[in-house]
Design a protein around this motif. Structure first.
Motif, PDB file in Angstrom:
ATOM      1  N   HIS B  36       0.794  -1.263   0.013  1.00  0.00           N
ATOM      2  CA  HIS B  36       0.007   0.004  -0.014  1.00  0.00           C
ATOM      3  C   HIS B  36       1.127   1.235  -0.012  1.00  0.00           C
ATOM      4  O   HIS B  36       0.292   2.343  -0.370  1.00  0.00           O
ATOM      5  N   ALA B  37       2.111   1.195   0.535  1.00  0.00           N
ATOM      6  CA  ALA B  37       3.130   2.480   0.327  1.00  0.00           C
ATOM      7  C   ALA B  37       3.743   2.416  -1.048  1.00  0.00           C
ATOM      8  O   ALA B  37       3.868   3.716  -1.355  1.00  0.00           O
ATOM      9  N   PRO B  40      -0.474   3.059  -5.538  1.00  0.00           N
ATOM     10  CA  PRO B  40      -1.729   3.727  -4.823  1.00  0.00           C
ATOM     11  C   PRO B  40      -2.933   2.641  -4.886  1.00  0.00           C
ATOM     12  O   PRO B  40      -4.165   3.033  -5.400  1.00  0.00           O
ATOM     13  N   ALA B  41      -2.605   1.412  -4.051  1.00  0.00           N
ATOM     14  CA  ALA B  41      -3.854   0.495  -4.320  1.00  0.00           C
ATOM     15  C   ALA B  41      -4.916   0.808  -3.205  1.00  0.00           C
ATOM     16  O   ALA B  41      -4.642   1.130  -2.118  1.00  0.00           O
ATOM     17  N   ARG B  42      -6.017   0.636  -3.849  1.00  0.00           N
ATOM     18  CA  ARG B  42      -7.218   0.883  -2.958  1.00  0.00           C
ATOM     19  C   ARG B  42      -8.240   0.017  -3.045  1.00  0.00           C
ATOM     20  O   ARG B  42      -9.619   0.261  -2.503  1.00  0.00           O
ATOM     21  N   ALA B  44     -11.005  -2.354  -2.304  1.00  0.00           N
ATOM     22  CA  ALA B  44     -11.342  -2.375  -0.727  1.00  0.00           C
ATOM     23  C   ALA B  44     -11.414  -3.654  -0.319  1.00  0.00           C
ATOM     24  O   ALA B  44     -11.012  -3.914   0.915  1.00  0.00           O
ATOM     25  N   SER B  47      -8.075  -4.246   1.413  1.00  0.00           N
ATOM     26  CA  SER B  47      -7.596  -3.154   2.324  1.00  0.00           C
ATOM     27  C   SER B  47      -8.453  -3.044   3.574  1.00  0.00           C
ATOM     28  O   SER B  47      -7.719  -2.997   4.345  1.00  0.00           O
ATOM     29  N   SER B  48      -9.669  -3.902   3.715  1.00  0.00           N
ATOM     30  CA  SER B  48     -10.334  -4.182   4.782  1.00  0.00           C
ATOM     31  C   SER B  48     -10.546  -5.459   5.078  1.00  0.00           C
ATOM     32  O   SER B  48     -11.028  -6.069   4.202  1.00  0.00           O
ATOM     33  N   LEU B 188     -18.719   2.023   0.058  1.00  0.00           N
ATOM     34  CA  LEU B 188     -17.442   1.955   0.578  1.00  0.00           C
ATOM     35  C   LEU B 188     -16.442   1.422  -0.321  1.00  0.00           C
ATOM     36  O   LEU B 188     -15.182   1.644  -0.133  1.00  0.00           O
ATOM     37  N   ALA B 189     -16.720   0.846  -1.572  1.00  0.00           N
ATOM     38  CA  ALA B 189     -15.775   0.399  -2.587  1.00  0.00           C
ATOM     39  C   ALA B 189     -15.071   1.411  -3.070  1.00  0.00           C
ATOM     40  O   ALA B 189     -14.067   1.501  -3.682  1.00  0.00           O
ATOM     41  N   GLY B 190     -15.994   2.535  -3.363  1.00  0.00           N
ATOM     42  CA  GLY B 190     -15.522   3.770  -4.077  1.00  0.00           C
ATOM     43  C   GLY B 190     -16.205   4.188  -5.192  1.00  0.00           C
ATOM     44  O   GLY B 190     -15.906   5.188  -5.913  1.00  0.00           O
ATOM     45  N   PHE B 258      -7.935   1.829 -10.205  1.00  0.00           N
ATOM     46  CA  PHE B 258      -8.765   1.827  -9.388  1.00  0.00           C
ATOM     47  C   PHE B 258      -9.798   3.089  -9.776  1.00  0.00           C
ATOM     48  O   PHE B 258     -11.015   2.846  -9.596  1.00  0.00           O
ATOM     49  N   ASN B 259      -9.201   4.090 -10.329  1.00  0.00           N
ATOM     50  CA  ASN B 259      -9.871   5.306 -10.874  1.00  0.00           C
ATOM     51  C   ASN B 259     -10.587   5.045 -11.909  1.00  0.00           C
ATOM     52  O   ASN B 259     -10.245   5.156 -13.022  1.00  0.00           O
TER      53      ASN B 259
END
Lengths: 344, 344, 344
Positions: B36-37, B40-42, B44, B47-48, B188-190, B258-259
């Motif tokens: 994640h550092a 830019p992995a997002r 969900a 991530s959670s 929540l997923a974005g 992701f975007n």
């Protein structure tokens, strides 16, 4: 009165004094992952819980040098903040593997003092111990540094120079409880060479090179909570470079030594070491090793091998070390002498 | 005899040969945080733990590409140390999520060989499997590379070119046990876009760019224990740059995607891929995707989407790919073809 | 229709609107280790499980600023993607320590709107909450940003400016359950100075400096899933530099403040803050603090101290802040006002 730490000066040390260093640290999977990102570390026993369990351990310990860096880092504010030079190491021993979740703190005893003839500084000898959350010593070593005097007119202390072993006696090496290389998997470890394949006097060029970046050595050095400002503050120097923590070179060279010494799994003693020349970002680090000695141990299939590990910012193929004048060649960064454990 | 690894040359490979690669690796929370550092992995689900549990999994798995990089990295000393080029991928499938604490090792079977007409090198096809601590295959893929010959006069082996599927058949996709997107939380997923909102042929410019630094790609590449020297040794090139590991670009492009594709959660197949041009520090990576195909699955609310993912060091707005000559444009870095799972 | 996130514009916000931000995140040992690698963080309560347990906690919590960055990062795609400026913070309170393994998501309520007289942008006030996996709020703060309008001809909303406390009342500070500094170990913590040793108005120069690298601030900013492109895309600017996330400076300054404020262990409130000037790679960050206030608390041995924390890219020795014109000096990066807990 200032509240920031001015560091200790030469006249602040007394033989027999014990300093309990600040900021205990719990180390876990995160530090392990960062170690693998910062160095090309591949020794299987520190990479795989399964491999370590097959060697008789309760899972994979933290890399031996993580333990060293964490214990060392804590001593910096008390020992080397006003140091001019890091002069040497001796009698280092790893006494117990550090496992993820362990919490370490450090303590140092002043065991020697010698004021320099110029009256401006002196040599301080300390024996440092890393202690875990249940009070067990996991690591100990002697280090001596040259420290500035606050007041040049302060009286010189009585000179006490400790008698230090040139090499840790193989009989004093501590083998981790349960360790066995009886069913060691050479294929998974990465190389077929066993203890009996190495001859005293043999030299190994580890071939690979790593060019160092400012961001990397700063990440590493902070991770060990070593906050000596020369490593971080570019305004200290005209060229904007930062002096790289000597331990960063130790870890880089040790990781590079996998190529040729993949089975030198566990470091159990540090006989001595010199940071021969400073290293800066942009330098490309290479390494070579020499087999200095070998010894048997009582553990199943486990031999001890004494290795000289040289890091250089030049070519490693010619085994660079010292010039005709007996001084380290300018490209040599590190000369380290250690015992490791290897399958026989 | 040298003890360092010279790598295998073309004539060292035989069809049917199985190579068990060295250095198993336990991966856990530390590798996840570093992933994640570094990118830019997002997504969900990675991530959670809570989000993953709501999708029917036992907590959040390691990112699919972590599994890929770890498995791939282990093959480098045996497959690509003397490789001239990484030519292609096929028939990649993720068979089982990798969970924190799992230990992976890799095995490769040589499934094809073809000497080049110049007699200096040849193409080696391997099917690589990543295997966890209980012997389950978590990932498999075919890769072919061009490898130098040690001895140009060595006899050419019988040519064997494996028949490889151009695309993994959607019927062969493995859906992780228990996976359900029936109560998927789009907020929540974005993004609100579901499988049914994507049309075959649709192109998505992922807009964002990331400029790459030497320290970052080296941290990443070491983390996967990929020690190919071109990635680390600046003295290999006159400009002091290091060739960036192609997998770094894969992860960067996937994270950028992701975007516009926030709900393309799990990668389940790698149909093919080409590292179109090399990438160096200072390049700014952007990405765009094209929807190549869609398929239903048996899991509740789970659809499969086949995506082409292009990374470029130029502008992504114009969907750059190939020139009139059918060759990749010089700014195109990656052309990847994969199947992902998405809420219907 | 584009599938990528265009971000919200000024006219998209309504007072009373609640935005549930995307991508929940489980944070654990990996994030902790990275925090220690990215910043010279040494506060003992966040470094050692044992030290934290001796202070009455269930092990060492994640650094308070990790919680802040994670919660803040999630708001970026919804609040500040089209922001021109980050104007201020108020009424920030840490309500509950975040422990390794916790999963956080963020929610923001729009509590104020004011269109600028130029009609091109407006100020949006939000109260943001970080919520853990069992629905407890762990952190809340108010932030206001200037956001561009999509359509300059859109009607101005009714102006609502929330009444915000200049300082969090000490009576409203939440002391973590069980916290006690009754048997606090000052030696292990690193400094002897207790709450009663600090005088209101006292200034402390934290002395040390850290020169910032591109790779480091990008690693940090991505770790918090803050993907504002100005931090990553060098092609945005002619000089190839990237604007450093203001939170990176907050963490750097807070970590530097250990030297003189080692016992200001836990941050419990954010009274206000300004990112006075932008920071770029190559800048060397230093910090100084001023004691603004002190208050007693009901917890054993625990006092509250209100601190102003200034980060500068120049010298910190002269306590630089504002010029005769009342404006921040050009070298000042950050002016932060917070409450911390300290042994009395």
């Amino acid at each position: 009165m200032t509240k920031t730490n001015p560091g200790r000066f030469f006249e602040d040390y007394k033989v027999g004094q014990v300093i309990r260093h600040a900021v205990p640290r719990t180390i876990a999977e995160g530090e392990r992952a960062l170690y693998h990102a910062l160095y090309p570390a591949r020794h299987a026993l520190y990479s795989s819980d399964e491999f370590a369990a097959d060697c008789g351990l309760d899972g994979s310990p933290m890399d031996d040098l993580i333990a060293f860096h964490v214990v060392f880092g804590k001593t910096v504010p008390d020992i080397s903040l006003n140091a001019v030079a890091n002069l040497g190491y001796a009698e280092g021993r790893w006494l117990r593997p550090v496992m993820p979740g362990d919490t370490l703190h450090s303590e140092s005893e002043v065991i020697g003092l010698k004021q320099n003839s110029n009256g401006k500084s002196g040599v301080v000898y300390v024996r440092t111990r890393g202690v875990n959350q249940v009070g067990e010593t996991v690591l100990e070593y002697v280090r001596w540094v040259m420290v500035r005097k606050r007041d040049q007119d302060a009286d010189a202390p009585e000179t006490v120079i400790p008698e230090l072993a040139a090499v840790v006696d193989p009989a004093d090496l501590i083998i981790p409880e349960g360790l066995s290389f009886a069913s060691y998997d050479f294929e998974l470890a990465g190389e077929p060479h066993r203890w009996s394949d190495y001859a005293i006097g043999e030299k190994i060029d580890h071939v690979d090179g790593v060019t160092i970046e400012e961001a990397e050595h700063m990440l590493a050095t902070r991770l060990w909570q070593n906050t000596a400002k020369v490593h971080f503050d570019a305004t200290n120097r005209d060229d904007g470079k930062r002096l790289i923590y000597g331990g960063h070179i130790i870890s880089m060279a040790r990781a590079l030594s996998f190529n040729g010494l993949a089975n030198a799994q566990m470091i159990v003693a540090l006989n001595g070491g010199a940071h021969a020349n400073p290293c800066f970002a942009g330098d490309t680090v290479r390494a070579w090793s020499e087999v200095l000695d070998k010894a048997e141990t009582a553990a199943p299939g486990v031999g001890a091998i004494r290795l000289r590990l040289i890091a250089t910012k030049g070519d490693s193929a010619g085994f660079p070390l010292k010039g005709d004048d007996g001084k380290y060649l300018p490209e040599v960064l590190l000369d380290l002498d250690y015992w490791a454990l290897m399958p026989t």
